[in-house]
Design an enzyme around this catalytic site. Structure first.
Site, short mmCIF file in Angstrom:
data_model
loop_
_atom_site.label_atom_id
_atom_site.label_comp_id
_atom_site.label_asym_id
_atom_site.label_seq_id
_atom_site.Cartn_x
_atom_site.Cartn_y
_atom_site.Cartn_z
N LYS A 177 -2.24 -11.66 12.52
CA LYS A 177 -2.45 -13.05 12.11
C LYS A 177 -1.94 -14.02 13.18
O LYS A 177 -2.54 -15.07 13.41
CB LYS A 177 -1.80 -13.29 10.76
CG LYS A 177 -2.56 -12.51 9.67
CD LYS A 177 -1.76 -12.36 8.40
CE LYS A 177 -2.52 -11.55 7.36
NZ LYS A 177 -1.67 -11.18 6.22
N GLU A 192 0.83 -1.20 0.00
CA GLU A 192 0.00 0.00 0.00
C GLU A 192 0.87 1.25 0.00
O GLU A 192 2.07 1.18 0.26
CB GLU A 192 -0.91 -0.02 1.24
CG GLU A 192 -1.96 -1.11 1.16
CD GLU A 192 -2.68 -1.31 2.47
OE1 GLU A 192 -3.36 -0.37 2.91
OE2 GLU A 192 -2.56 -2.40 3.05
#
Lengths: 338, 338
Positions: free
Chosen positions: B225, B210
């Site tokens: 995660k 990004e």
């Protein structure tokens, strides 16, 4: 849950040890209380409808005795077939050694159990190489389960991943390294620049290859696993006769060096595509299938989830037993739903 | 099965497309006939308790319109919360973009749905980073499911493999590459001997990173995660505050070259052991975790089955949607059993 062991070598004994060690977990987590009512080895049987003392049976095997020598419950006259016919049981474990050329004994064991309404977990690939579609039909007809997780990849859950973790998606093709012995040999030939003969001898000394390495080197063992993957995961109806097979005997140092120049490696790959095949193939060094030594690996190409690769040890007594235990848990869950 | 979409970007639209394309398969194989009763995007909602025409809704998005502009069923006043409160539905898909610093909106959406007795499938990691244990409790209390397969590994079934393919065994530790962007950067730095800045710019141009790469480079995304894996697979009760986090900004060409001399590579590894951590670590070039570019990979070390490694694409709209679909199928199966 009443259990029969046909074959009681490393895998069977490992499973029996897990039963003893994990008694609590099996009951509490899975509602399984295994009662072993018969164990059959190559010399006879030990039978007790009230449940054998597995610790005692395991001790006998530790002292290289046949279970049939047991003072009270041993019976050298009884074969696997006798036991299957005479005993009431919910699950039979077929863990006799794989014999691909003559799988008739394993087939008879499995057929007899299925017909008797006994669920079957097998770690013996032989029967599946020749007769998998008919055995699966027979299981369905008799409303029992036939499971064989331990036949592909030892404890690495290749079959389960493909069957149960990709619902809603579709596996288009699969390919992989399905034989640890040949992967060890090819890895050593590339990394240590040694000949196939030398790599094979090393593998034999390390216990990775059998004294007769034919099934491994000629791709037969990998081909059986291709058959199992194709039937179970891709809904084919095939036997080993449908697999185009080429082993690794023709792979030379020259081939391996040429591949290396192109940043590639040679691997014995089994694949299920339009055709079924086992043959040495060049893949990129960066390919997820480029796993070393005795590791196995399978890449599944899916419609929506991309290519997924699972890697792990492809063999081992405890590992294979842990796969058989998973099958048992699946069977238990299916029984409960019924 | 009545469905609400909150958030309708790439993942939501991919899922809607799969619903349309796979109508027959979903009904025949899984007994699922999805009826989308509401779609909410950033500008409002489209609502129809008789079921929206998804093809029409998708066409609006293709022309860069908000679903709230729909002539008949569009409503720019309605928010996600309104829809959750007012509509009867069995499943809500929360596919709004992840915002880890401010996950309050996602949390409110999920909490509202759970309290309303609606099963939730989320692909938004933000709420799980902060509030996973309480959200899981809330789901259990309200007797509905909260699923999040798409939050770890896109379409690669890391969570499902660990949760459903290893019954009877026990995962002792796990570690893995959980962020594709940083793996791409580290791979390029090693293979092309370029600087981190250059590798990052390349990654941004390719759409792998990004414009603000903080969450990736600083290990935040991987840490979320780790939290999800720890809670779901290892039965911990942790948030991102429990993870020791170090990103890759300090990794230099010198470090990478030193590793290379020892036939090792540097990877950003997340791990769940006694401690939870994300940090750059050296592993052998031969390690199954040595996967390239944007791939993700997780190794699970088990009690009986050895170390098992799963590898695949870690992101992607269709891939993540396919994970959300799996969650839907699981929820359907659980509903049927009840």
């Amino acid at each position: 849950m009443r259990i029969i062991f046909i074959g009681f070598g490393v895998v069977g004994q490992s499973l029996a040890r897990i039963f003893q060690k994990k008694k609590k977990t099996l009951t509490q987590l899975y509602g399984i209380d295994p009662q072993t009512v018969a164990v059959v080895d190559s010399k006879g049987a030990a039978i007790d409808s009230k449940g054998l003392d597995l610790d005692e049976i395991l001790k006998m095997k530790d002292s290289n005795k046949s279970v049939s020598e047991h003072r009270e419950v041993g019976n050298p006259q009884k074969t696997g077939i006798d036991v299957i016919r005479e005993m009431d049981a919910e699950v039979m474990f077929e863990t006799t050694p794989t014999n691909i050329l003559d799988s008739s004994k394993g087939i008879i064991n499995i057929e007899s159990a299925l017909k008797a309404g006994i669920n079957v977990v097998t770690t013996n690939k032989g029967p599946l190489a020749r007769a998998m579609p008919s055995l699966m039909e027979m299981a369905a007809y008799n409303e029992v389960e036939l499971r064989f997780s331990g036949t592909v990849g030892g404890g690495t859950p290749f079959l389960k991943l493909a069957k149960q973790c990709l619902q809603g998606d579709r596996i288009i093709t699969l390919k992989g390294i399905l034989n640890g012995t040949t992967n060890y040999i090819l890895t050593q030939m590339a990394d240590e620049q040694i000949s196939m003969e030398k790599a094979l001898t090393d593998a034999q000394q390390l216990g990775y290859a059998e004294s007769d390495p034919t099934n491994d080197l000629d791709g037969i063992d990998a081909a059986v696993k291709v058959v199992i993957l194709a039937n179970w995961i891709m809904n084919r109806s095939v036997s080993i006769d449908n697999v185009e097979i080429e082993g690794i005997r023709q792979v030379s140092q020259k081939d391996i060096k040429e591949a290396k120049k192109a940043r590639e490696v040679i691997k014995l790959l089994g694949s299920v595509d339009e055709e079924l095949s086992v043959k040495p193939q060049r893949i990129s060094e960066k390919d997820a299938l480029n796993v070393k030594n005795t590791l196995n690996a399978v890449s599944f190409t899916t419609e929506h989830s991309g290519t997924i690769t699972l890697t792990g040890k492809g063999a081992g007594g405890v590992e294979t037993a842990s796969a058989a235990l998973r099958d048992l848990i699946d069977i238990k869950n299916n029984l409960s739903i019924k």
